[in-house]
Structures are given as C-alpha cells and as structure tokens.
Design a protein around this motif. Structure first.
Motif, PDB file in Angstrom:
ATOM      1  N   GLY A  93       0.801  -1.207   0.000  1.00 18.91           N
ATOM      2  CA  GLY A  93       0.000   0.000   0.000  1.00 18.91           C
ATOM      3  C   GLY A  93       0.838   1.263   0.000  1.00 18.91           C
ATOM      4  N   THR A  94       1.965   1.217   0.695  1.00 23.44           N
ATOM      5  CA  THR A  94       2.844   2.389   0.741  1.00 23.44           C
ATOM      6  C   THR A  94       3.398   2.722  -0.638  1.00 23.44           C
ATOM      7  N   HIS A 104      -8.762   2.963   6.384  1.00 16.35           N
ATOM      8  CA  HIS A 104      -7.417   2.679   5.864  1.00 16.35           C
ATOM      9  C   HIS A 104      -7.364   1.203   5.449  1.00 16.35           C
ATOM     10  N   LEU A 105      -8.084   0.880   4.410  1.00 14.38           N
ATOM     11  CA  LEU A 105      -8.251  -0.501   3.981  1.00 14.38           C
ATOM     12  C   LEU A 105      -7.918  -0.635   2.504  1.00 14.38           C
ATOM     13  N   GLY A 106      -6.986  -1.533   2.184  1.00 20.90           N
ATOM     14  CA  GLY A 106      -6.643  -1.771   0.792  1.00 20.90           C
ATOM     15  C   GLY A 106      -6.031  -0.539   0.137  1.00 20.90           C
ATOM     16  N   ALA A 107      -6.320  -0.371  -1.140  1.00 19.33           N
ATOM     17  CA  ALA A 107      -5.753   0.733  -1.928  1.00 19.33           C
ATOM     18  C   ALA A 107      -6.734   1.901  -1.937  1.00 19.33           C
ATOM     19  N   TYR A 108      -6.853   2.583  -0.800  1.00 17.43           N
ATOM     20  CA  TYR A 108      -7.885   3.612  -0.680  1.00 17.43           C
ATOM     21  C   TYR A 108      -7.594   4.839  -1.536  1.00 17.43           C
ATOM     22  N   ARG A 145     -13.991  -8.168   5.672  1.00 12.69           N
ATOM     23  CA  ARG A 145     -14.041  -8.769   4.332  1.00 12.69           C
ATOM     24  C   ARG A 145     -12.639  -9.079   3.806  1.00 12.69           C
ATOM     25  N   CYS A 146     -11.653  -8.252   4.153  1.00 10.61           N
ATOM     26  CA  CYS A 146     -10.262  -8.537   3.783  1.00 10.61           C
ATOM     27  C   CYS A 146      -9.350  -7.984   4.882  1.00 10.61           C
ATOM     28  N   PRO A 147      -9.339  -8.656   6.031  1.00  8.76           N
ATOM     29  CA  PRO A 147      -8.664  -8.112   7.224  1.00  8.76           C
ATOM     30  C   PRO A 147      -7.175  -7.901   7.078  1.00  8.76           C
ATOM     31  N   THR A 148      -6.503  -8.658   6.233  1.00  8.20           N
ATOM     32  CA  THR A 148      -5.052  -8.492   6.121  1.00  8.20           C
ATOM     33  C   THR A 148      -4.674  -7.228   5.350  1.00  8.20           C
ATOM     34  N   GLN A 149      -5.645  -6.583   4.712  1.00  7.58           N
ATOM     35  CA  GLN A 149      -5.354  -5.355   3.977  1.00  7.58           C
ATOM     36  C   GLN A 149      -5.661  -4.098   4.786  1.00  7.58           C
TER      37      GLN A 149
END
Length: 297
Positions: A72-73, A116-120, A269-273
């Motif tokens: 993500g960074t 702050h989830l995934g590619a916001y 729904r996608c906790p690791t992201q």
C-alpha cells in the motif's frame, strides 16, 4: 526533498504493478523486523481485534498484513503520479456503482467513506474520475512538512480538490455537499480533542470522529462506504461500494458506535489489507480517557 520524492515516485510508478507490490511487500517485512514498536502495534491490534479464529490464523494474518501494508505504501506512487486513464485500467471490477447513480439522479451530495483498507487512494481516484463534478477530499497534513506538497500535488488532479481537517476545511466540505458535489472521508482517523467520542472499535474504546455523522445528516446528502481491494499477484484492484447499513441518529455516542461497526464489517471482508499499524487507540492531547470521560447532561 519534495522534488526528490516526486522524482522517486514517478520512477516507481513506471514499474509493472506486480513488481511494485513485490518490492513493497519486501520493504514491509524489513520494517517489521527492524522496528520493534511498529511490529508490536500490528501484533497487538490484530491479536485484540478478534478477527483471527486461532493462533495459527493470527500468525498468518501478521505476515500478510506486514506485506500488504508495504504494498500500500508503494502504491501511492501510482495514485499520486499516474493519470486517471491508467488508474482506471488498474480497476478490474466495481460493484455497487448503482448506489452512486441513484444519488446522482436525485441531485444529492455524496459522502464517500473509506477506512485505511486496501488501496484507498487508488480507489478514491477511480471514483473521482467517474463523477460529473468535483470531489473534495479531507486530509490531515503529514508530520513531515516536505511531504505535504508531494501529497497535495498527487491528489489535486483531474476534478479532485483537498480540504484540511480544520474548521475552514469542514466549511469547504459542507459547501461542496450543499452544491451537490462529493467528498471523501477516512472515518478511522483519530480526531483532535473535542472532535470525537469514545466508541468501541473491535471491542476496544477508540476516540472516534463526530464529523462524519454530522455531515451525513445534512439535507439531501447520501453516505456511501467503499474500499479498494488489492487483487492477488499484481492483477489490479476491485472497488466495492455500499450504502451505510443504518442512518445516523444524532446521538454522538450511538452514531460513533454505528460508524465503527460499519467500518468493522468492511475490514472483516479482507482483514489483512487493513492498516493495523495505525495507532487507532491513542488518546489525543487534552482529551479525557475512555474511562474518565464525563457523559454530557
């Protein structure tokens, strides 16, 4: 320093997505193994969240979360330097756009809400590119002063404007909504003292913004949740849009709890992201702690 950062981001953005994400995952792992404080926060937040069914799942989630945070960074290089056509090409699917179309047909202002989830940042640019009017994104100035012009230059493109998280910035957002335009808010940012209430977030008290429920109760405004899911193996991203599960009531404590519950549902729904490294449970300077706060009369 700002110019150097812009050159570096532009160079990274030229890499294929899979390569960029692989480098990001490696940097994420290096940061985890070299920063005890960073590692401890991820571990504590994941362990206490309740999203892990057992210790084996917890270990797997820690490893994946570290890598996903690194991805993500570096994906900010794409979000802040590529043009909208390139960003749209990275989005492989978008479900829930009909909720946006309903709001547009009704002439409503739209509040897009993403944690702050995934590619916001990428998902936000994609949404902005499909709107027929301006989108005003609220932001908090970074601690590193040289980073702000880089961030601003990356986000203020196409039909996107920004507004600082200040009273003046809030007035800009309210004006945009009254004009039938849109805004993006990250609801899991810790607000300043006096701008929040304590509400449970994954079972722990978290200082939670009151701004979003207040804006959502404006006349002729629709509130939509969204997030950008990172697809495996550099395949791209999927955008998911959904309405708020229930309307806000006007009671600050109740609305804070409702908002955090809605955010939790997205994260599960996608906790690791999710950005588990974020210090979500801190007490802002000047704010009473969760167990000492005096209820309003």
């Amino acid at each position: 320093m700002s110019r150097l950062a812009q050159i570096l981001l532009a160079a990274l953005a030229r890499l294929p997505l899979g390569w960029l994400q692989a480098i990001g995952a490696l940097l994420g792992r290096i940061t985890y193994h070299t920063s005890p404080q960073y590692a401890a926060r991820i571990e504590e937040n994941l362990k206490k969240s309740g999203v892990c069914a057992n210790y084996q799942v917890y270990q797997e989630y820690v490893k994946k979360s570290v890598a996903e945070t690194g991805k993500g960074t570096l994906e900010l290089a794409l979000a802040w330097t590529r043009d909208s056509a390139d960003i749209c090409a990275l989005i492989k699917s978008c479900d829930g756009w009909e909720h946006v179309e309903t709001a547009l047909a009704a002439g409503q202002g739209i509040i897009f809400v993403t944690p702050h989830l995934g590619a916001y940042d990428i998902a936000g640019r994609y949404i902005a590119s499909r709107l027929p009017f301006s989108l005003t994104a609220m932001y908090r100035p970074p601690k590193l002063a040289w980073l702000e012009p880089v961030m601003q230059g990356g986000r203020m493109r196409d039909n996107v404007k920004t507004a600082p998280a200040t009273p003046a910035g809030v007035r800009l957002v309210m004006k945009a909504l009254k004009n039938g335009e849109a805004t993006i808010i990250l609801p899991d940012q810790v607000p300043g003292s006096g701008d929040g209430v304590w509400a449970p977030f994954f079972g722990r008290p978290a200082y939670t913004m009151t701004l979003l429920p207040r804006l959502a109760q404006m006349n002729n405004v629709a509130t939509l949740l969204f997030y950008g899911e990172r697809l495996p193996a550099g395949q791209g991203f999927a955008v998911h849009i959904s309405p708020l599960p229930a309307p806000f009531s006007g009671d600050k404590a109740q609305d804070g709890m409702l908002m955090n519950q809605a955010i939790e549902q997205l994260i599960r729904r996608c906790p690791t992201q999710y950005l588990w490294s974020y210090n979500r449970y801190k007490t802002p300077a000047g704010a009473s702690g969760p167990h000492t706060e005096t209820p309003a009369p």
